[in-house]
Scaffold this active site. Structure first.
Site, short mmCIF file in Angstrom:
data_model
loop_
_atom_site.label_atom_id
_atom_site.label_comp_id
_atom_site.label_asym_id
_atom_site.label_seq_id
_atom_site.Cartn_x
_atom_site.Cartn_y
_atom_site.Cartn_z
N GLY A 189 2.65 -1.21 4.26
CA GLY A 189 2.71 0.24 3.64
C GLY A 189 4.04 0.66 3.72
N GLY A 190 4.70 1.22 4.76
CA GLY A 190 5.97 1.75 4.67
C GLY A 190 7.12 0.93 3.82
N GLY A 215 2.06 2.37 10.52
CA GLY A 215 2.98 3.28 10.44
C GLY A 215 3.70 3.76 11.70
N SER A 256 2.96 -2.20 10.26
CA SER A 256 4.30 -2.34 10.55
C SER A 256 4.99 -3.77 10.00
CB SER A 256 4.88 -1.83 11.96
OG SER A 256 4.42 -0.51 12.05
N GLU A 314 -7.20 4.76 7.64
CA GLU A 314 -6.73 6.40 7.47
C GLU A 314 -8.04 6.90 6.56
OE1 GLU A 314 -3.10 5.68 5.49
OE2 GLU A 314 -2.29 5.15 7.21
N GLU A 373 -6.05 -4.84 10.45
CA GLU A 373 -4.79 -3.73 10.73
C GLU A 373 -5.25 -3.12 11.92
OE1 GLU A 373 -2.69 -2.60 6.62
OE2 GLU A 373 -4.53 -1.30 6.77
N HIS A 416 -9.95 1.35 4.79
CA HIS A 416 -8.75 1.57 5.52
C HIS A 416 -8.77 2.70 6.62
CE1 HIS A 416 -4.40 2.70 6.32
NE2 HIS A 416 -4.05 1.67 5.77
N ASN A 445 0.90 -1.27 0.01
CA ASN A 445 -0.14 -0.01 -0.01
C ASN A 445 1.12 1.12 -0.03
OD1 ASN A 445 -1.93 2.07 0.46
ND2 ASN A 445 -2.30 1.38 2.62
N TRP A 446 1.00 1.78 -1.36
CA TRP A 446 1.98 3.05 -1.27
C TRP A 446 1.45 4.21 -0.50
CZ3 TRP A 446 3.50 2.86 -7.15
CH2 TRP A 446 4.36 1.90 -7.34
N LYS A 447 0.07 4.21 -0.39
CA LYS A 447 -0.49 5.44 0.13
C LYS A 447 -0.20 6.57 -0.87
CE LYS A 447 -0.21 3.28 4.42
NZ LYS A 447 -0.41 3.34 6.09
P1 PGA Z 1 2.50 0.15 7.54
O1 PGA Z 1 1.03 0.62 6.83
O2 PGA Z 1 2.88 -1.09 7.04
O3 PGA Z 1 3.21 1.50 7.15
O4 PGA Z 1 2.25 0.11 9.07
C1 PGA Z 1 -0.01 -0.57 6.66
C2 PGA Z 1 -1.44 0.05 6.24
O5 PGA Z 1 -1.64 0.99 6.47
O6 PGA Z 1 -1.70 -0.61 5.18
#
Ligand code: PGA
Length: 259
Positions: free
Chosen positions: A238-239, A177, A217, A101, A171, A99, A16-18
């Site tokens: 994500g990251g 994050g 994470s 966010e 999640e 998600h 997930n590049w966001k």
């Molecule tokens: P993260 O994000 O791996 O940076 O914790 C995961 C996500 O939000 O899908």
């Protein structure tokens, strides 16, 4: 040696590049990771909408391309929105829905999340439905209830055929994050609970087939232990999906759909 070869379900690795990467950076990252994708393995890249079409055209034979969001509406006067039918028309096969966010920053309620799940399925886009509790909810021991409620609210209207097209991503909000990952036993415990919620509503066959990813994470160091858990079918990353070398290590855990 991979620890999860006895699983009937594939191990899926979704990045997930966001809202990251300019076009050149996105291209560079793809050119670096795609040669490392094992044939037929399930790797999904959820990219910003503006890149979806070119990514699908350039790399769609190696990886699945996912949107990070879509509208719950079919079409019309909704400035700035993108419909699931548009995603389908350019070959996008998956879309993240709900998600954390989106839920927290854009006020997406359980109803909106359900409408988006329905819009995706109506347009042959497979939803990657995200659920997870906040730190306060975990501390007050409501986490099982919260996640169950999110699943009931967004997925319980679906038919058996429809729900099998959904990938669930658990999640925990406190792990996204933050660098704090759920331990493998915390992840397994929640994934078993989710599978049980699905079993009670949709039956054992669906429960044994549905894919449940862990997100929060995930990195090159912890992915093997997390993905080896009985009910963890891969990760939403994500990251670490923005770092080619790290993501390649995580991708090496992905497996093909068993014949
Ligand atoms: P993260 O994000 O791996 O940076 O914790 C995961 C996500 O939000 O899908």
């Amino acid at each position: 040696m991979r620890m999860n070869t006895d699983k009937k379900r594939p191990t899926v690795v979704a990045g997930n590049w966001k809202m990251n990467l300019l076009p050149d950076q996105a291209q560079q990252l793809m050119l670096s990771i795609v040669p490392a994708v094992q044939p037929q393995s399930m790797v999904i890249i959820a990219a910003p909408s503006i890149y979806l079409q070119s990514l699908h055209e350039d790399f769609g034979e190696s990886v699945f391309i996912a949107a990070q969001n879509c509208s719950d509406k079919d079409s019309g006067a909704f400035t700035g929105e993108i419909s699931a039918s548009m995603l389908n028309a350019i070959g996008v096969e998956f879309c993240l829905v709900g998600h954390s966010e989106r839920r927290s920053l854009y006020q997406e309620t359980d109803d909106v999340v359900r409408w988006k799940v329905d819009a995706c399925l109506k347009n042959e886009v497979n939803p990657i439905f995200c659920c997870g509790e906040t730190l306060d909810e975990r501390k007050s021991e409501q986490h099982f209830h919260v996640v169950q409620h999110q699943i009931e609210a967004a997925l319980f209207q679906l038919s058996l055929d429809q729900v099998l097209k959904v990938i669930i991503a658990y999640e925990p909000v406190w792990a996204i994050g933050t660098g704090v990952t759920a331990s493998s036993s915390e992840a397994q415990e929640m994934h078993a609970h989710i599978r049980n919620v699905i079993r009670e509503k949709f039956g054992a066959d669906v429960a044994e087939s549905i894919l449940i990813l862990y997100g929060g994470s995930v990195n090159a160091m912890n992915c093997a232990e997390l993905f080896a858990c009985k009910d963890v079918d891969g990760g939403l990353v994500g990251g670490a999906s923005l770092k080619a070398d790290e993501f390649k290590v995580i991708m090496s855990q992905a497996t093909a759909i068993p014949a």
